[in-house]
Design a protein around this motif. Sequence first.
Motif, PDB file in Angstrom:
ATOM      1  N   VAL A 127     -13.562  79.363 -22.481  1.00  0.00           N
ATOM      2  CA  VAL A 127     -13.061  79.183 -21.123  1.00  0.00           C
ATOM      3  C   VAL A 127     -13.646  77.913 -20.504  1.00  0.00           C
ATOM      4  O   VAL A 127     -12.937  77.131 -19.845  1.00  0.00           O
ATOM      5  N   SER A 134      -0.994  82.314 -15.292  1.00  0.00           N
ATOM      6  CA  SER A 134      -1.233  80.967 -15.807  1.00  0.00           C
ATOM      7  C   SER A 134      -0.592  80.755 -17.178  1.00  0.00           C
ATOM      8  O   SER A 134      -0.953  79.826 -17.899  1.00  0.00           O
ATOM      9  N   HIS A 174      -4.997  79.292 -21.099  1.00  0.00           N
ATOM     10  CA  HIS A 174      -4.751  79.705 -19.717  1.00  0.00           C
ATOM     11  C   HIS A 174      -5.736  79.039 -18.754  1.00  0.00           C
ATOM     12  O   HIS A 174      -5.362  78.646 -17.640  1.00  0.00           O
ATOM     13  N   ALA A 175      -6.986  78.900 -19.182  1.00  0.00           N
ATOM     14  CA  ALA A 175      -7.994  78.268 -18.324  1.00  0.00           C
ATOM     15  C   ALA A 175      -7.704  76.780 -18.142  1.00  0.00           C
ATOM     16  O   ALA A 175      -7.821  76.237 -17.034  1.00  0.00           O
ATOM     17  N   SER A 176      -7.322  76.091 -19.216  1.00  0.00           N
ATOM     18  CA  SER A 176      -7.014  74.668 -19.095  1.00  0.00           C
ATOM     19  C   SER A 176      -5.783  74.448 -18.221  1.00  0.00           C
ATOM     20  O   SER A 176      -5.733  73.519 -17.397  1.00  0.00           O
ATOM     21  N   PHE A 223     -11.634  74.659 -19.109  1.00  0.00           N
ATOM     22  CA  PHE A 223     -11.788  73.994 -17.809  1.00  0.00           C
ATOM     23  C   PHE A 223     -11.945  72.483 -17.970  1.00  0.00           C
ATOM     24  O   PHE A 223     -11.327  71.693 -17.244  1.00  0.00           O
ATOM     25  N   GLY A 280      -9.697  82.273 -15.803  1.00  0.00           N
ATOM     26  CA  GLY A 280     -10.619  82.117 -16.922  1.00  0.00           C
ATOM     27  C   GLY A 280     -11.463  83.354 -17.159  1.00  0.00           C
ATOM     28  O   GLY A 280     -11.692  83.762 -18.303  1.00  0.00           O
ATOM     29  N   ALA A 287      -8.028  79.610 -10.393  1.00  0.00           N
ATOM     30  CA  ALA A 287      -8.364  79.036 -11.698  1.00  0.00           C
ATOM     31  C   ALA A 287      -9.597  79.715 -12.294  1.00  0.00           C
ATOM     32  O   ALA A 287      -9.638  80.014 -13.507  1.00  0.00           O
ATOM     33  N   PHE A 288     -10.591  80.014 -11.461  1.00  0.00           N
ATOM     34  CA  PHE A 288     -11.800  80.680 -11.959  1.00  0.00           C
ATOM     35  C   PHE A 288     -11.507  82.111 -12.399  1.00  0.00           C
ATOM     36  O   PHE A 288     -11.986  82.564 -13.447  1.00  0.00           O
ATOM     37  N   THR A 347      -6.674  75.080 -14.510  1.00  0.00           N
ATOM     38  CA  THR A 347      -7.465  73.976 -13.964  1.00  0.00           C
ATOM     39  C   THR A 347      -6.598  72.755 -13.697  1.00  0.00           C
ATOM     40  O   THR A 347      -6.690  72.117 -12.632  1.00  0.00           O
ATOM     41  N   ARG A 355      -9.575  86.196 -18.987  1.00  0.00           N
ATOM     42  CA  ARG A 355      -9.416  86.021 -20.443  1.00  0.00           C
ATOM     43  C   ARG A 355     -10.655  86.467 -21.203  1.00  0.00           C
ATOM     44  O   ARG A 355     -10.571  86.881 -22.355  1.00  0.00           O
TER      45      ARG A 355
END
Length: 269
Positions: A238, A118, A191-193, A242, A224, A220-221, A196, A227
């Motif tokens: 995280v 990601s 990375h999480a954003s 999201f 997060g 995506a989960f 998502t 990380r």
Amino acid sequence: MPAPQKRPRFRDRNNVLARPEFMSLNQPVASQQEPRTFNRKPSVPAGNNSTDNARERRQSQQLPEEDCMQLNPSFKGIAWNSLVAIDICMSKRLGVCANSASSWGSARSMVKLIGLTSHGFPWIGGTLVCLWKSSTLAGQEVLMNLLLALMLDILTVAGVQKLIKRRAPYEMTPSILDYLLLDVYAFPAGHASRATMVSKFFLNHLVLAIPLRILLVLWAFVVGLSRIMIGRHHISDVLGGFVIGYLQFNLVEVLWLSSNTCQMLTSLW
């Protein structure tokens, strides 16, 4: 004359208070201890006492907030501090791959590889290559808006991180790629954003089978979670990533570039 001198010595030898470790007990107790002050004059007129007290009172009122003790904090402050403490504690417990000495230290490289899926550079580079090789107007439209979403994600995450400046749960030095993408601080998790936003983008604009749609959400989960496991972000970082990724997708949908606009932009280069 020698006889009278021996008696006092004998009494001093038997006297407990005459020992060196108890000599302080023989000293007279001061009636009032004066507070230690710097540059204090030995004698101050009585008329200046009120002005000195007023000056000290004004200086005490001008102390910064961090030097003052909150004897009666509000319920909101207690709840916020409790949530922050729980967030830090749980994030440190989940940081099982923070370093090689952690409980899952041997899996650190694999967990970092999940986070790289990601990263911003692979996604921007891959989108540019696909846009260059695309020959259909519909494909160019989707890829151009995806590129817009990726650039928006980088700018938004970098701005919020620079504004909040929250540190990671573990002392970690960001990589060179993180410095290039301005992903230096902890909140929000870039990375999480990005995961998502990309997964939501693909779910809405690509025709995918149900197993692939489930894999996108799980990806995506897991990104997060990875990380948090390497100690790079807190749980709240995280979760904030999201939320920001979902909001970015909605903003891109509002600012969606039409096919003519995308064709005009691609013709420039």
